[in-house]
Design an enzyme around this catalytic site. Structure first.
Site, PDB file in Angstrom:
ATOM      1  N   THR A 272      13.374   9.253  -6.697  1.00 40.00           N
ATOM      2  CA  THR A 272      12.344   9.490  -5.810  1.00 40.00           C
ATOM      3  C   THR A 272      12.255   8.800  -4.508  1.00 40.00           C
ATOM      4  O   THR A 272      12.925   7.777  -4.592  1.00 40.00           O
ATOM      5  CB  THR A 272      10.776   9.592  -6.399  1.00 40.00           C
TER       6      THR A 272
ATOM      7  N   TYR B 141       0.208  -2.875  -7.376  1.00 39.68           N
ATOM      8  CA  TYR B 141       0.687  -1.418  -8.145  1.00 39.68           C
ATOM      9  C   TYR B 141       0.605  -1.728  -9.651  1.00 39.68           C
ATOM     10  O   TYR B 141       0.072  -0.790 -10.394  1.00 39.68           O
ATOM     11  CB  TYR B 141       2.021  -1.296  -7.522  1.00 39.68           C
TER      12      TYR B 141
ATOM     13  N   SER C  19       3.462   4.634 -15.173  1.00 41.05           N
ATOM     14  CA  SER C  19       4.736   3.873 -14.717  1.00 41.05           C
ATOM     15  C   SER C  19       5.051   2.881 -15.960  1.00 41.05           C
ATOM     16  O   SER C  19       3.854   2.331 -16.407  1.00 41.05           O
ATOM     17  CB  SER C  19       4.701   3.232 -13.433  1.00 41.05           C
TER      18      SER C  19
ATOM     19  N   LYS D 211      -1.725   0.364 -12.413  1.00 43.53           N
ATOM     20  CA  LYS D 211      -1.092   1.304 -13.523  1.00 43.53           C
ATOM     21  C   LYS D 211      -1.665   0.757 -14.807  1.00 43.53           C
ATOM     22  O   LYS D 211      -2.054   1.622 -15.777  1.00 43.53           O
ATOM     23  CB  LYS D 211       0.236   1.229 -13.615  1.00 43.53           C
TER      24      LYS D 211
END
Length: 235
Positions: A180, A147, A134, A151
């Site tokens: 998504t 998060y 990402s 990554k």
């Protein structure tokens, strides 16, 4: 079920294949690869495996280290596509160590262990490892510290793998906003309206992965950043 094709077809493992980007990647590779589709056991995973020419479902819980194993029948592996991931949101003062550990368990530790287990098969084929990352792995975001950190760690793992395994091709694909369910959740956290028409489509991501795998052996796209185009909005 369609007949199994010749054994000289290249084999690919795709994680997070039950839906979204993973399912689209599987569909894009269905005509050129024998597929092992990893995901939590679900009717969607089983249905996708049945719809593709030569695919098998591989029910696996990536959040459970004890569940990780080499999929049945894998001796040579041409492509390992790490697509599965989980989203963690919240400010640093709101997120305890348990949330950070759960995030890293799927986004980093499962990737590391599954790659390690499959290295003999990848080496035998001179395979290609693709890590779906990402843009949060390039620039950390507020309220998504766990998060983003996972990554960044995923990027470091890819760089280390590339340095240690020169016979393998290793590609990191950094994605901007993709239409998504995860992106819907991100928009909710940010207080934004979910606008899928402004984002990358999972099909576009899948075609990019297919093209990366199809590149001549002499070339390797080590890092790609894929963002919505000017006509669709921005990351």
């Amino acid at each position: 079920m369609p007949p199994t094709r010749a054994q000289d077809q290249p084999t690919a493992v795709v994680t997070g294949a039950s839906r979204g980007i993973g399912a689209r990647i599987a569909a894009a590779l269905g005509d050129s690869h024998r597929l092992v589709l990893g995901g939590r056991g679900s009717p969607a995973l089983t249905r996708l495996a049945r719809e593709l020419p030569d695919a098998q479902a591989w029910p696996v819980n990536l959040a459970d280290p004890r569940a990780l194993h080499v999929p049945p029948g894998i001796e040579r592996l041409d492509a390992l596509i790490h697509n599965a991931g989980v989203l963690a949101t919240g400010r640093i003062d709101e997120c305890d160590g348990g949330l950070w550990r759960r995030t890293f368990e799927v986004n980093v530790f499962a990737v590391v262990e599954l790659t390690r287990l499959l290295l003999p098969a990848l080496r035998k084929a001179g395979g290609h490892v693709v890590l779906i990352n990402s843009t949060a792995g390039l620039q950390a975001n507020a309220a998504r510290g766990a998060y983003s950190a996972s990554k960044y760690a995923l990027r470091a793992f890819a760089d280390s793998l590339r340095a240690e395994e020169p016979r393998l091709r290793v590609t990191t694909v950094f994605l901007g906003r993709v239409a998504t369910d995860m992106q819907r959740d991100v928009c909710a956290v940010e207080g934004l309206r979910y606008q899928p028409e402004r984002y990358l489509s999972p099909a576009t991501v899948a075609e990019t992965v297919r093209a990366v795998l199809a590149a001549p052996r002499e070339a390797c796209a080590t890092e790609l950043v894929l963002r919505p185009g000017a006509t669709r909005g921005s990351d």
